[in-house]
Design an enzyme around this catalytic site. Structure first.
Site, PDB file in Angstrom:
ATOM      1  N   ALA A   8     -48.777 -60.369  67.767  1.00 42.88           N
ATOM      2  CA  ALA A   8     -49.441 -60.284  66.416  1.00 42.88           C
ATOM      3  C   ALA A   8     -50.487 -61.258  66.183  1.00 42.88           C
ATOM      4  CB  ALA A   8     -48.224 -60.940  65.470  1.00 42.88           C
ATOM      5  N   CYS A  24     -36.767 -65.187  59.315  1.00 44.80           N
ATOM      6  CA  CYS A  24     -35.355 -65.359  59.669  1.00 44.80           C
ATOM      7  C   CYS A  24     -34.703 -66.261  60.228  1.00 44.80           C
ATOM      8  CB  CYS A  24     -34.992 -63.914  60.204  1.00 44.80           C
ATOM      9  SG  CYS A  24     -35.614 -63.713  61.889  1.00 44.80           S
TER      10      CYS A  24
HETATM   11  N1  SAH Z   1     -39.060 -55.055  60.544  1.00 40.16           N
HETATM   12  C1  SAH Z   1     -38.399 -54.729  61.355  1.00 40.16           C
HETATM   13  C2  SAH Z   1     -37.554 -55.734  62.215  1.00 40.16           C
HETATM   14  C3  SAH Z   1     -38.515 -56.782  63.007  1.00 40.16           C
HETATM   15  S1  SAH Z   1     -37.850 -57.695  64.105  1.00 40.16           S
HETATM   16  C4  SAH Z   1     -37.040 -53.897  60.776  1.00 40.16           C
HETATM   17  O1  SAH Z   1     -37.297 -53.686  59.734  1.00 40.16           O
HETATM   18  O2  SAH Z   1     -36.347 -53.223  61.390  1.00 40.16           O
HETATM   19  C5  SAH Z   1     -39.033 -58.320  64.918  1.00 40.16           C
HETATM   20  C6  SAH Z   1     -40.070 -57.619  65.783  1.00 40.16           C
HETATM   21  O3  SAH Z   1     -40.968 -58.443  66.181  1.00 40.16           O
HETATM   22  C7  SAH Z   1     -39.480 -57.207  67.282  1.00 40.16           C
HETATM   23  O4  SAH Z   1     -39.366 -55.710  67.285  1.00 40.16           O
HETATM   24  C8  SAH Z   1     -40.062 -57.659  68.178  1.00 40.16           C
HETATM   25  O5  SAH Z   1     -40.219 -57.077  69.292  1.00 40.16           O
HETATM   26  C9  SAH Z   1     -41.429 -58.099  67.632  1.00 40.16           C
HETATM   27  N2  SAH Z   1     -42.054 -59.244  68.047  1.00 40.16           N
HETATM   28  C10 SAH Z   1     -41.585 -60.344  68.632  1.00 40.16           C
HETATM   29  N3  SAH Z   1     -42.787 -61.064  69.021  1.00 40.16           N
HETATM   30  C11 SAH Z   1     -43.845 -60.381  68.761  1.00 40.16           C
HETATM   31  C12 SAH Z   1     -45.309 -60.795  68.722  1.00 40.16           C
HETATM   32  N4  SAH Z   1     -45.642 -62.035  69.227  1.00 40.16           N
HETATM   33  N5  SAH Z   1     -46.009 -59.909  68.263  1.00 40.16           N
HETATM   34  C13 SAH Z   1     -45.805 -58.705  67.723  1.00 40.16           C
HETATM   35  N6  SAH Z   1     -44.344 -58.407  67.644  1.00 40.16           N
HETATM   36  C14 SAH Z   1     -43.627 -59.206  68.242  1.00 40.16           C
END
Ligand code: SAH
Length: 437
Positions: free
Chosen positions: A321, A381
């Site tokens: 991200a 969260c």
């Molecule tokens: N919005 C989703 C839930 C997100 S959970 C829903 O409604 O179902 C968080 C997500 O962030 C996970 O899929 C995980 O793989 C991802 N994640 C973790 N670290 C990350 C990063 N540094 N960059 C991008 N995605 C990441």
């Protein structure tokens, strides 16, 4: 992957295996350690608090930390029923003991006359299930959290329903010892086809629990379990997926966020299986949605769910991200809506400052990608990060980016994840919907 076609085969009906499992006897305290004649569900030992430590427990907080405990009177082994008493010997509550955990006693009843037995567990499960019925979360094709630990009076037990299946987590040793009994009661109350136990790695370590691979009762789903939510269909992997297979806590936020899309271009950052993106496309008429996640596996779930729903204007990009937000800004990309739903950044109180810095960083980058008047849906969260901290973080983002941030909605988890007024640790999810001028 990319398609669920391979999994769309009829399920084998099963009822007998469930009822056989139900008849297995539980590891009840009275049976496992009959040292002294005590009625079933009552305590053989008392945990005495240090002076001045009783107030939170008279206030019905369910967690007794080791630091509050002066001594144990009588003999208690891990998982046993104990009475919690003040330093003056006054009864406060009844709970379950674990010498291996910092959370030395978890409390389940404040009524001296109430046994902590299978009947109590049944009453709590019944009440929890009734709440979800009242909430209208009982669509047989849908999914919801049926039991949310402290918030349903059952510290250490999480039960999620996915259609005809249950996925369960035991985060307390004493609950893990009673799982057969709990499954027997659940099978009478909701008649699941199968129950899958998901291990919470942190809890196993903190509670000194045995590592249990692939434990289940009844039928094991042969692939993803398909569920409906807001008219959309998803495959949830109960055995390997995140949490118990789906982020059930974001259910209402996914739908409400779509109301702010108004046909614009959307970025769903941290998309997992695509819940926000699919709602934005189906219910918000998004022109197109870019779904980003660091996990290839998550993106294949999102892709498969888009295909399952016949939604074609979702695009997928694997990436971190922090880096991807910067790359999008460098490429002068713009969005009408940016959704940020990161994983837990703060795992402890000590990590809160670093977490806030990380939230600041991604929110600042997200704001830079928004058109004037754009919508930021930003979540956290991390239970250790309080709502006020999160607002302060957003204030910092507004100051540094010289953009006005108007908070339109401050939301939490959906109501099948209630917050216990006497255990505020049960509040963890924050979802802010903001207009960025
Ligand atoms: N919005 C989703 C839930 C997100 S959970 C829903 O409604 O179902 C968080 C997500 O962030 C996970 O899929 C995980 O793989 C991802 N994640 C973790 N670290 C990350 C990063 N540094 N960059 C991008 N995605 C990441």
């Amino acid at each position: 992957m990319g398609s669920y076609a391979q999994w769309n085969r009829p399920f084998r009906a099963l009822g007998t295996a469930m009822s056989e499992a139900s008849n297995e006897s539980s590891v009840s305290v009275a049976e496992s350690a009959p040292r002294r004649e005590v009625a079933e569900g009552f305590a053989k030992a008392s945990v005495v608090l240090k002076p001045g430590k009783a107030q939170p427990f008279f206030g019905r907080h369910p967690w007794v930390l080791d630091t509050a405990v002066a001594r144990v009177e009588g003999e208690a082994t891990d998982g046993d029923i104990v009475d919690l008493v003040s330093d003056k010997g006054r009864f406060i509550a009844r709970g379950l003991y674990n010498s291996r955990s910092r959370l030395r006693v978890r409390l389940y009843t404040w009524d001296h006359g109430e046994a902590l037995d299978a009947a109590l567990i049944r009453r709590r499960l019944d009440s929890a299930i009734e709440l979800r019925r009242e909430l209208g979360y009982d669509d047989p094709r849908g999914a919801c959290r049926l039991v949310f630990s402290e918030a349903d009076g059952l510290s250490g037990l999480v039960v999620d329903r996915y259609g005809e299946y249950l996925a369960m987590q035991a985060t307390a040793l004493a609950i893990a010892q009673r799982l057969d009994k709990i499954v027997a009661i659940l099978s009478e109350l909701v008649h699941p086809r199968g129950v899958v136990l998901r291990e919470e790695r942190g809890a196993v370590q903190m509670e000194g629990m045995a590592h249990e691979e692939d434990r289940h009762w009844g039928e094991l789903p042969g692939g993803p379990v398909f569920i409906d939510e807001h008219g959309l269909r998803y495959g949830a992997d109960l055995r390997e997926g995140h949490k118990t297979g789906f982020y059930l806590d974001q259910r209402e936020n996914r739908r409400i966020a779509a109301d702010y899309v108004g046909g614009r271009r959307v970025l769903d950052m941290f998309c997992y299986s695509g819940g926000f993106a699919l709602n934005a496309a189906r219910h918000g008429g998004a022109s197109d949605v870019l779904c980003v996640d660091t996990s290839e596996k998550a993106l294949s779930l999102a892709r498969a769910n888009a295909e399952l729903n016949g939604i074609a204007n979702l695009h997928f990009r694997v990436g971190d991200a922090f880096r991807t937000l910067q790359e999008l800004a460098d490429a002068r990309e713009r969005f009408g809506v940016v959704i940020l739903d990161p994983p837990k950044f703060a795992r402890s109180r000590a990590a809160v400052n670093d977490a806030l810095a990380a939230y600041h960083h991604i929110n600042r980058l997200a704001v830079n990608l928004l058109e004037p008047g754009g919508t930021l849906v930003t979540c956290s969260c991390s239970g250790h990060v309080l709502r006020e901290d999160f607002v302060h973080m957003l204030a910092g983002v507004a100051q540094r980016s010289t953009r006005e941030i108007q908070i339109l909605q401050q939301r939490g988890a959906s109501p099948d994840h209630p917050v216990s007024a006497t255990c505020l640790e049960s509040e963890y999810l924050k979802c802010f919907i903001c207009r960025v001028v």
